[in-house]
Motif scaffolding. Structure first.
Motif, PDB file in Angstrom:
ATOM      1  N   GLY A 164      -4.045  -0.578  -5.100  1.00  0.00           N
ATOM      2  CA  GLY A 164      -3.518  -0.854  -3.714  1.00  0.00           C
ATOM      3  C   GLY A 164      -4.026  -2.358  -3.466  1.00  0.00           C
TER       4      GLY A 164
ATOM      5  N   GLY B 154      -6.501   3.780  -8.370  1.00  0.00           N
ATOM      6  CA  GLY B 154      -5.866   3.632  -7.411  1.00  0.00           C
ATOM      7  C   GLY B 154      -6.186   2.501  -6.278  1.00  0.00           C
TER       8      GLY B 154
ATOM      9  N   SER C  59      -5.901  -0.531   0.669  1.00  0.00           N
ATOM     10  CA  SER C  59      -4.964  -1.273   1.899  1.00  0.00           C
ATOM     11  C   SER C  59      -5.787  -1.612   2.980  1.00  0.00           C
ATOM     12  CB  SER C  59      -3.832  -0.514   2.006  1.00  0.00           C
ATOM     13  OG  SER C  59      -4.290   0.647   2.863  1.00  0.00           O
TER      14      SER C  59
ATOM     15  N   GLU D 252      -8.510  -1.700 -11.920  1.00  0.00           N
ATOM     16  CA  GLU D 252      -7.286  -0.939 -12.492  1.00  0.00           C
ATOM     17  C   GLU D 252      -7.766  -0.591 -13.975  1.00  0.00           C
ATOM     18  OE1 GLU D 252      -3.006  -1.298 -11.835  1.00  0.00           O
ATOM     19  OE2 GLU D 252      -3.625  -3.086 -10.507  1.00  0.00           O
TER      20      GLU D 252
ATOM     21  N   SER E 216      -6.008   3.995  -3.171  1.00  0.00           N
ATOM     22  CA  SER E 216      -4.950   3.096  -2.745  1.00  0.00           C
ATOM     23  C   SER E 216      -4.938   2.917  -1.281  1.00  0.00           C
ATOM     24  CB  SER E 216      -3.634   3.456  -3.523  1.00  0.00           C
ATOM     25  OG  SER E 216      -2.358   2.436  -2.957  1.00  0.00           O
TER      26      SER E 216
ATOM     27  N   GLY F  43       1.579   1.929  -3.694  1.00  0.00           N
ATOM     28  CA  GLY F  43       0.403   2.344  -4.456  1.00  0.00           C
ATOM     29  C   GLY F  43       0.034   3.750  -3.930  1.00  0.00           C
TER      30      GLY F  43
ATOM     31  N   SER G 259       0.846  -0.935   0.125  1.00  0.00           N
ATOM     32  CA  SER G 259       0.094  -0.088   0.036  1.00  0.00           C
ATOM     33  C   SER G 259       0.998   1.157  -0.234  1.00  0.00           C
ATOM     34  CB  SER G 259      -0.895   0.012   1.268  1.00  0.00           C
ATOM     35  OG  SER G 259      -0.188   0.027   2.522  1.00  0.00           O
TER      36      SER G 259
END
Length: 535
Positions: A389, A385, A334, A357, A330, A144, A141
């Motif tokens: 992540g 994002g 996480s 993505e 991201s 990202g 994470s």
């Protein structure tokens, strides 16, 4: 929590900051590039090389330093890398020409290559079971999130101060990492085997030749020489393009590298890549997926800041704020990935992430127009994002899950090399798509206006060689304002095609994950046993 446990988690913080230093630097530069273009007058090829000089050396040396870290000490290698990276950052900040900046980026790549595989192998040696999954999630994470925080930080520094501070920010971070790692991270080593120097040389030559060919093909010609390559007082003398020669060297290098590695393995000598690890299905197939996914992930980060600033007219800090949506996505992912750890097989989290993505990056492609609004970009970048992540950390865990701790350095180096090679190819391929499409579309539009060939070529060269920086100059004059509109449309088309190409590569990466299986996560003891069994 015991003192040793607290120290271990504190070490994770500083290891993650080291990763953040690498990623922030590689993304912060993208937002600063327009200011660098204006200040140093670098060309579009040099724009790519400012990124590629770093990525190329980074990708080429990861395997070497991953193996050396196992032998000499992973913490020691990390600290040396931080020092080199920090000093090279000062050199980049003080650069007065494109060549000096590119040279400093080469040295930064050496430091980064020392740092990244050692961060992974330190985590692999320090944590076990669910703690290891959490540590990898934090590590991933960080990658990202920092990929988007970098542009925001770079935009603020470039707008409020100058592009030089995009590099100088690494100095206090580097000092903090050195102090923190010394206080909280224990040294660890693997097998103290000798190093395969010839294999390392082959890997550097192969990756370097491949990336050079992909970047410079549109400049020197893909097959026959369109423009003479001159280095010092020497000029390329043959009709066959140096790019074609570079591709031939890369192909020969791949074959030689594999042959040499297998030969050394047969006679019981160490290799740059631990070829025996490729008998582990998760390691073999996961590296293939990681390379392809990285190819699609990082190429867009080159094109989008250029388009936002040179076509839509945003300042660097505004560009960073727009890209912040990627970081927020991201970080959100996480948290979800951590909650799902142990409940859902990591490979399924990877697949969901890649799908997100693809959706996000394809949406960006559909949004891009010369008069586009920034508003719809925010949700598209958030989704993108979010996918980064989810996919990044879990894919790392999948690749390294079955690797014995003693071979963690080589395994981490191989995994990182696969990612960085994918990133290098992504920047090269998508950068070539961006500038080649811009050139072709702008040429066609100027032809439709009846612009004389000589003037047309001058305008096209100015726009492409400046990576879009010349558009503002064209727009500033009433006589050339219509040509600026054509240039904005052409640059938008180039960015659009680069986005769709990135989505296509991610789709291939999604297909590659199908070979990873989809079973539920196994417990640590079973993983440790299976890690040493033939696949």
């Amino acid at each position: 929590m015991t003192p040793s446990s607290r120290r271990r988690w504190a070490g994770l913080v500083f290891i993650s900051v080291a990763v953040a230093l690498i990623i922030v630097d590689s993304t912060i530069v993208n937002v600063a590039i327009p200011a660098i273009v204006d200040d140093l007058g670098i060309t579009s090829s040099e724009v790519q090389w400012v990124q590629e000089a770093y990525t190329l050396v980074f990708a080429s040396l990861l395997l070497v330093f991953g193996a050396l870290a196992d032998r000499w000490g992973r913490r020691r290698m990390l600290l040396i890398g931080v020092v080199i990276f920090t000093l090279a950052s000062v050199g980049a900040a003080l650069a007065t020409t494109g060549g000096l900046l590119i040279g400093a980026r080469f040295i930064q790549g050496i430091g980064g290559a020392m740092m990244l595989p050692t961060t992974l192998s330190l985590l692999n040696a320090t944590f076990r079971g669910r703690e290891r999954a959490i540590a990898f999630a934090v590590w991933g994470s960080t990658i990202g999130g920092m990929a988007a925080v970098g542009p925001l930080l770079g935009g603020w520094l470039t707008t409020e101060f100058s592009w030089h501070w995009a590099f100088l920010i690494n100095v206090p971070l580097g000092i903090a990492i050195v102090v923190g790692v010394l206080l909280t991270v224990d040294e660890s080593r693997g097998d103290a085997a000798s190093i395969d120097l010839f294999g390392a040389l082959l890997s550097v030559i192969t990756v370097g030749a491949l990336v050079f060919g992909l970047i410079e093909g549109r400049t020197y010609g893909w097959i026959t020489t369109d423009k003479q390559l001159t280095i010092g007082g020497w000029t390329w003398p043959w009709d066959v393009s140096p790019v074609a020669a570079a591709f031939a060297i890369a192909a020969l290098g791949v074959v030689s590298f594999i042959w040499w590695g297998l030969h050394r393995r047969r006679v019981g000598k160490p290799t740059v890549i631990a070829f025996g690890l490729f008998r582990i299905p998760s390691f073999r197939n996961g590296n293939i997926a990681a390379m392809v996914v990285s190819l699609g992930e990082f190429g867009l980060i080159l094109a989008l800041p250029l388009w936002l600033q040179f076509v839509l007219g945003f300042e660097a800090v505004q560009t960073g704020l727009i890209l912040l949506a990627l970081a927020i996505g991201s970080f959100a992912a996480s948290g979800l990935a951590g909650a799902l750890s142990g409940r859902v097989a990591p490979v399924w989290i990877v697949r969901v992430g890649i799908v997100a993505e693809i959706i996000g990056i394809a949406a960006v492609g559909f949004i891009i127009e010369p008069d586009a609004s920034w508003v719809p970009l925010i949700p598209a970048l958030f989704v993108y994002g979010f996918g980064v992540g989810l996919a990044t950390a879990q894919l790392t865990g999948v690749v390294l899950a079955d690797v014995p701790t003693a071979e963690g350095g080589q395994a981490s180096g191989t995994q990182s090399t696969a990612r960085q090679l994918g990133a290098a190819l992504g920047i090269a391929i998508l950068g070539t798509i961006l500038f080649s499409t811009t050139s072709a579309v702008l040429t066609a539009r100027l032809d439709d206006r009846g612009i004389p060939a000589e003037q047309r070529d001058q305008v096209v060269s100015a726009v492409v060689d400046s990576a879009g920086g010349a558009i503002a100059g064209l727009a500033g004059s009433p006589q050339t304002a219509p040509l600026a509109d054509d240039a904005k449309a052409a640059f938008s088309e180039g960015t659009k095609y680069a986005s769709f190409a990135a989505a296509g590569f991610l789709a291939v990466g999604l297909l590659a994950t199908l070979s990873l299986g989809g079973g539920r996560p196994r417990d640590e003891e079973r993983i440790e046993v299976e890690a040493v069994e033939p696949a």
